[in-house]
Design a protein around this motif. Structure first.
Motif, mmCIF file in Angstrom:
data_model
loop_
_atom_site.group_PDB
_atom_site.id
_atom_site.type_symbol
_atom_site.label_atom_id
_atom_site.label_comp_id
_atom_site.label_asym_id
_atom_site.label_seq_id
_atom_site.Cartn_x
_atom_site.Cartn_y
_atom_site.Cartn_z
ATOM 1 N N GLY A 267 0.743 -1.116 -0.181
ATOM 2 C CA GLY A 267 -0.030 -0.071 -0.058
ATOM 3 C C GLY A 267 1.069 1.368 0.059
ATOM 4 N N ARG A 268 0.424 2.079 -0.478
ATOM 5 C CA ARG A 268 0.776 3.778 -0.684
ATOM 6 C C ARG A 268 0.554 4.455 0.715
ATOM 7 N NH1 ARG A 268 -0.155 1.274 -5.245
ATOM 8 N NH2 ARG A 268 1.352 1.236 -6.788
ATOM 9 N N GLU A 269 1.160 5.795 0.718
ATOM 10 C CA GLU A 269 0.572 6.616 1.552
ATOM 11 C C GLU A 269 -0.762 6.986 1.180
ATOM 12 O OE1 GLU A 269 2.255 7.507 4.150
ATOM 13 O OE2 GLU A 269 4.003 6.500 3.537
ATOM 14 N N GLU A 299 -16.757 0.321 -3.897
ATOM 15 C CA GLU A 299 -16.124 1.061 -2.989
ATOM 16 C C GLU A 299 -16.143 2.566 -3.723
ATOM 17 O OE1 GLU A 299 -13.291 2.496 -0.298
ATOM 18 O OE2 GLU A 299 -14.200 0.702 -0.681
ATOM 19 N N LEU A 300 -16.454 2.539 -4.959
ATOM 20 C CA LEU A 300 -16.879 3.798 -5.504
ATOM 21 C C LEU A 300 -18.180 4.468 -4.891
ATOM 22 C CD1 LEU A 300 -16.426 3.488 -9.371
ATOM 23 C CD2 LEU A 300 -15.266 5.051 -8.117
ATOM 24 N N CYS A 301 -19.094 3.692 -4.692
ATOM 25 C CA CYS A 301 -20.163 4.059 -3.921
ATOM 26 C C CYS A 301 -20.003 4.542 -2.382
ATOM 27 C CB CYS A 301 -21.301 2.744 -3.811
ATOM 28 S SG CYS A 301 -22.027 2.482 -5.353
ATOM 29 N N ARG A 302 -18.939 3.902 -1.958
ATOM 30 C CA ARG A 302 -18.615 4.152 -0.469
ATOM 31 C C ARG A 302 -18.022 5.765 -0.545
ATOM 32 N NH1 ARG A 302 -16.626 -0.941 -0.561
ATOM 33 N NH2 ARG A 302 -18.184 -2.591 0.420
ATOM 34 N N GLN A 303 -17.002 5.887 -1.392
ATOM 35 C CA GLN A 303 -16.323 6.943 -1.421
ATOM 36 C C GLN A 303 -17.470 8.305 -1.814
ATOM 37 O OE1 GLN A 303 -13.424 7.314 -0.379
ATOM 38 N NE2 GLN A 303 -12.726 5.416 -0.448
ATOM 39 N N ILE A 485 -8.058 -1.184 -3.273
ATOM 40 C CA ILE A 485 -9.377 -0.849 -3.761
ATOM 41 C C ILE A 485 -9.741 0.718 -3.223
ATOM 42 C CG2 ILE A 485 -11.843 -1.462 -3.404
ATOM 43 C CD1 ILE A 485 -11.265 -4.316 -2.953
ATOM 44 N N PRO A 486 -9.522 0.914 -2.247
ATOM 45 C CA PRO A 486 -9.852 2.434 -1.869
ATOM 46 C C PRO A 486 -9.177 3.412 -2.700
ATOM 47 C CG PRO A 486 -9.610 1.099 0.276
ATOM 48 C CD PRO A 486 -9.466 0.251 -0.883
ATOM 49 N N GLU A 487 -7.856 3.300 -2.764
ATOM 50 C CA GLU A 487 -6.988 4.039 -3.570
ATOM 51 C C GLU A 487 -7.393 4.189 -5.046
ATOM 52 O OE1 GLU A 487 -2.252 4.755 -4.446
ATOM 53 O OE2 GLU A 487 -2.733 2.682 -4.204
ATOM 54 N N ALA A 488 -7.688 2.895 -5.795
ATOM 55 C CA ALA A 488 -8.307 2.854 -7.083
ATOM 56 C C ALA A 488 -9.392 3.586 -7.087
ATOM 57 C CB ALA A 488 -8.584 1.442 -7.468
ATOM 58 N N ALA A 489 -10.579 3.589 -6.073
ATOM 59 C CA ALA A 489 -11.796 4.200 -6.160
ATOM 60 C C ALA A 489 -11.696 5.925 -6.123
ATOM 61 C CB ALA A 489 -12.651 3.685 -5.183
ATOM 62 N N GLN A 490 -10.813 6.134 -5.165
ATOM 63 C CA GLN A 490 -10.505 7.642 -4.889
ATOM 64 C C GLN A 490 -9.860 8.295 -6.266
ATOM 65 O OE1 GLN A 490 -8.010 7.451 -1.490
ATOM 66 N NE2 GLN A 490 -9.711 7.226 -0.117
ATOM 67 N N LEU A 491 -8.988 7.478 -6.693
ATOM 68 C CA LEU A 491 -8.182 8.235 -7.885
ATOM 69 C C LEU A 491 -9.150 8.201 -9.236
ATOM 70 C CD1 LEU A 491 -4.784 6.753 -7.725
ATOM 71 C CD2 LEU A 491 -5.391 9.036 -7.360
ATOM 72 N N VAL A 492 -10.076 7.114 -9.275
ATOM 73 C CA VAL A 492 -11.200 7.203 -10.372
ATOM 74 C C VAL A 492 -11.913 8.608 -10.045
ATOM 75 C CG1 VAL A 492 -13.419 6.202 -11.173
ATOM 76 C CG2 VAL A 492 -11.209 4.641 -10.694
ATOM 77 N N PHE A 505 -7.281 8.540 -18.632
ATOM 78 C CA PHE A 505 -6.493 8.663 -17.396
ATOM 79 C C PHE A 505 -5.671 7.555 -17.119
ATOM 80 C CE2 PHE A 505 -9.524 11.938 -17.280
ATOM 81 C CZ PHE A 505 -8.576 13.203 -16.959
ATOM 82 N N VAL A 506 -4.298 7.687 -16.766
ATOM 83 C CA VAL A 506 -3.504 6.375 -16.259
ATOM 84 C C VAL A 506 -3.148 6.643 -14.891
ATOM 85 C CG1 VAL A 506 -1.472 5.099 -16.837
ATOM 86 C CG2 VAL A 506 -2.601 6.142 -18.566
ATOM 87 N N LEU A 507 -3.402 5.696 -13.969
ATOM 88 C CA LEU A 507 -2.840 6.139 -12.645
ATOM 89 C C LEU A 507 -1.606 5.348 -12.431
ATOM 90 C CD1 LEU A 507 -6.392 4.833 -10.814
ATOM 91 C CD2 LEU A 507 -5.705 6.976 -12.023
#
Length: 612
Positions: A267-269, A299-303, A485-492, A505-507
């Motif tokens: 995981g990242r910061e 996870e998108l729904c949660r965010q 999962i949370p990082e992916a959804a947040q960046l989306v 977009f490329v993450l």
């Protein structure tokens, strides 16, 4: 019941003794005979009144093994009330003993009696607790796991308290580890700080440590990773307290302990979001998430729920997952206005009805078939869902004037070698084509593998380890990009805020990770030794599987954005006529054999090079 009777007997004995010693202390061990007569006459009333008060304050109902300050206060209340009653008794019901004089105890006797009674009654009960704790300590030391706690701060102190209170967790705490040299040799809740991180391996070896808990919820991720990497060499099972941002209420509780996961290493910061930009296009808007019951969709729904949308539309064909998500959102976001829609993206008529009724303003499209080997064997289903289903959603967004459409794409769309990746690449092409002719802003977001998502390699490895192995890896050199999962959804969601239309977009996924290294780390974190306790077997690459994934088309330059983890592949000009014609051809070929379908995909996606 037997213990209650014993307590009553003890109370009677110590109450009589307390009253006698109160008199001895008041008269300096030379009690006048008349007061001894009054003592004998007062013993029975004192005992009866005190026992009644004790019963009233539940001193015979408490389980004294768990006694605390509250129980001590109950003792004080009981003794105080009984003494007040005794004073009143001795004042009004006194005795004519000698020479027609009335006698009552001096007030100092009542004060001394109060002190001695509190000490006696409290001492009896707290002796129960201490003896109970000692018995448990003696018996549990023989059967509990030797535990080392990393961190000697507030979290560790609260954790020690919790472990001592919940003896069923089977821990014998050996010591603490902390890099703060001023804490070395000091005690926290009776547990010694044995050294810093450099002593972890030595302490584990010399003290026969079986399990390690990392109690550093506020530590930075890189610090945790360094410590976890050290702990991996101890052969101990690792657990951790989640980070402070994961513990919404901020409480440290033993029930929040969890196994150290591979995510803790990779995981990242925490992702820094531009909440102002996100809020502009989500707050008070009607947001739709297709595939809302899946790993990324849920996870998108949660965010999204955090940004107070006007309404959240959760669309999915599978009712079980979306039902679980609905129950979770009901609990965590009581005021969220949401609607669960059971529908297939393949059904254009049903989609139109949904868009007409609810008029979404932003659509996140996460519905897709994503399993590479399954789609290799069922290309017609990949085309139906990923291509034709996405086309139906894109059309509805244009027809019903959706403001923004965000397509969830994958690194497997880059120079695809499999059907799934090729269909997702065609989705990217459609997104860019629709953006050219529509007022809706269409964008795609591309990222790699998501740790812990449905069907990903980590849950599979965990199941295999739980069954004693072997852990299966397709190839010793295979590697992948990973993201939580949370990082992916947040960046989306963040990419959607940046989008102007037509971009892919490329993450930033960091460095690729070898799958076999993941397997070894996961085995080690589970307390086993790779290749000894749990074997690793290589099964060979599956149909359509690459050794290495790419995040970008090689020939396309990358453009940075205001967010340091998000980059843009420049928009391409795609003719809408090509899309319409291709969709017609895909629909016609669905009834044909597998080879014809794959040949058409090759024709429509020039970068698709299937493995022979």
């Amino acid at each position: 019941m037997q213990k209650d009777k014993k307590l009553i007997v003890y109370d009677i004995f110590f109450l009589i003794a307390s009253l006698y010693f109160a008199l001895l202390l008041r008269f300096e061990f030379n009690v006048p005979s008349e007061y001894m007569i009054f003592f004998k006459l007062s013993v029975v009333p004192v005992v009866i009144v005190t026992l009644i008060c004790n019963k009233f304050f539940n001193l015979y109902n408490n389980i004294w093994k768990y006694a605390s300050v509250e129980e001590l206060i109950s003792i004080v209340y009981s003794v105080s009330l009984s003494n007040i009653i005794f004073i009143i008794y001795s004042y009004f019901v006194n005795y004519k003993i000698l020479e027609n004089r009335y006698y009552r105890f001096p007030y100092t006797v009542h004060i001394i009696l109060w002190i001695l009674s509190v000490l006696a009654l409290g001492g009896i009960r707290f002796t129960y607790r201490l003896s109970g704790d000692k018995k448990e300590e003696n018996c549990t030391k023989r059967r509990h796991k030797n535990l080392l706690i990393i961190g000697a701060g507030d979290a560790a102190a609260m954790l020690i308290k919790e472990i001592k209170k919940h003896t069923n967790f089977n821990y014998n705490i050996i010591g603490l580890i902390d890099d703060d040299k001023s804490k070395r040799g000091k005690l926290i809740k009776g547990i010694e700080v044995l050294g810093g991180r450099n002593e972890i391996i030595e302490v584990c070896k010399n003290r026969q440590i079986e399990e390690i808990i990392i109690a550093m919820p506020s530590a930075e991720l890189h610090t945790k990773r360094e410590i976890i990497n050290i702990c991996k060499n101890t052969k101990c099972k690792l657990k951790t307290l989640p980070g402070i941002y994961e513990m919404i209420d901020g409480n440290i509780n033993i029930t929040k302990l969890r196994d150290v996961n591979i995510e803790d290493l990779l995981g990242r910061e925490e992702v820094k979001l531009n909440t102002q930009n996100i809020s502009k296009y989500i707050k008070n808007k009607i947001i739709m998430v297709t595939g809302g019951g899946g790993s990324i969709g849920s996870e998108l729904c949660r965010q999204i729920a955090k940004f107070q949308p006007k309404q959240l539309l959760i669309l999915d064909i599978y009712e079980n997952n979306v039902y679980d998500l609905e129950m979770e959102l009901n609990y965590n976001y009581i005021d969220l206005n949401k609607k669960i829609i059971i529908a297939s993206i393949r059904d254009g008529g049903r989609l139109k009805d949904v868009f007409r009724k609810y008029t979404p303003q932003v659509v996140f499209h996460a519905a897709a078939h994503k399993h590479v080997p399954l789609m290799e064997g069922n290309p017609q289903e990949a085309v139906k869902n990923n291509i034709i289903g996405t086309y139906e959603v894109l059309k509805c967004c244009d027809e019903f004037k959706v403001e923004k459409f965000v397509q969830i794409s994958t690194d497997k769309a880059v120079n695809p070698t499999n059907v799934m990746g090729a269909t997702k690449r065609f989705c990217e092409i459609m997104v860019q084509a629709f953006n050219e002719v529509s007022k809706t802003e269409y964008v795609a977001v591309r990222f790699g593998n998501v740790l812990g998502s449905n069907g990903s390699v980590i849950p599979l490895f965990k199941r295999q380890i739980a069954h004693g192995g072997p852990v299966t890896v397709t190839h010793p050199e295979i590697n992948r990009f990973f993201m939580t999962i949370p990082e992916a959804a947040q960046l989306v969601i963040q990419a959607g805020a940046i989008a102007a239309g037509g971009e892919i977009f490329v993450l930033d996924m960091g460095k690729p990770v070898k799958i076999v290294d993941l397997a070894r780390d996961l085995i080690t974190l589970s307390g086993y030794e790779p290749d000894m306790d749990i074997k690793i077997e290589y099964t060979g690459l599956r149909p359509g599987e690459k050794l290495y994934e790419e995040l970008l088309m090689n020939e396309v330059a990358l453009t940075s954005t205001e967010h340091d983890k998000i980059f843009i592949e420049k928009p391409a000009k795609i003719d809408m006529n090509f899309i319409e014609k291709s969709i017609g051809e895909f629909k016609e070929v669905l009834d044909q054999d597998k080879e014809q379908i794959i040949q058409l995909i090759e024709k429509k996606v020039p970068t698709y090079k299937r493995k022979k």
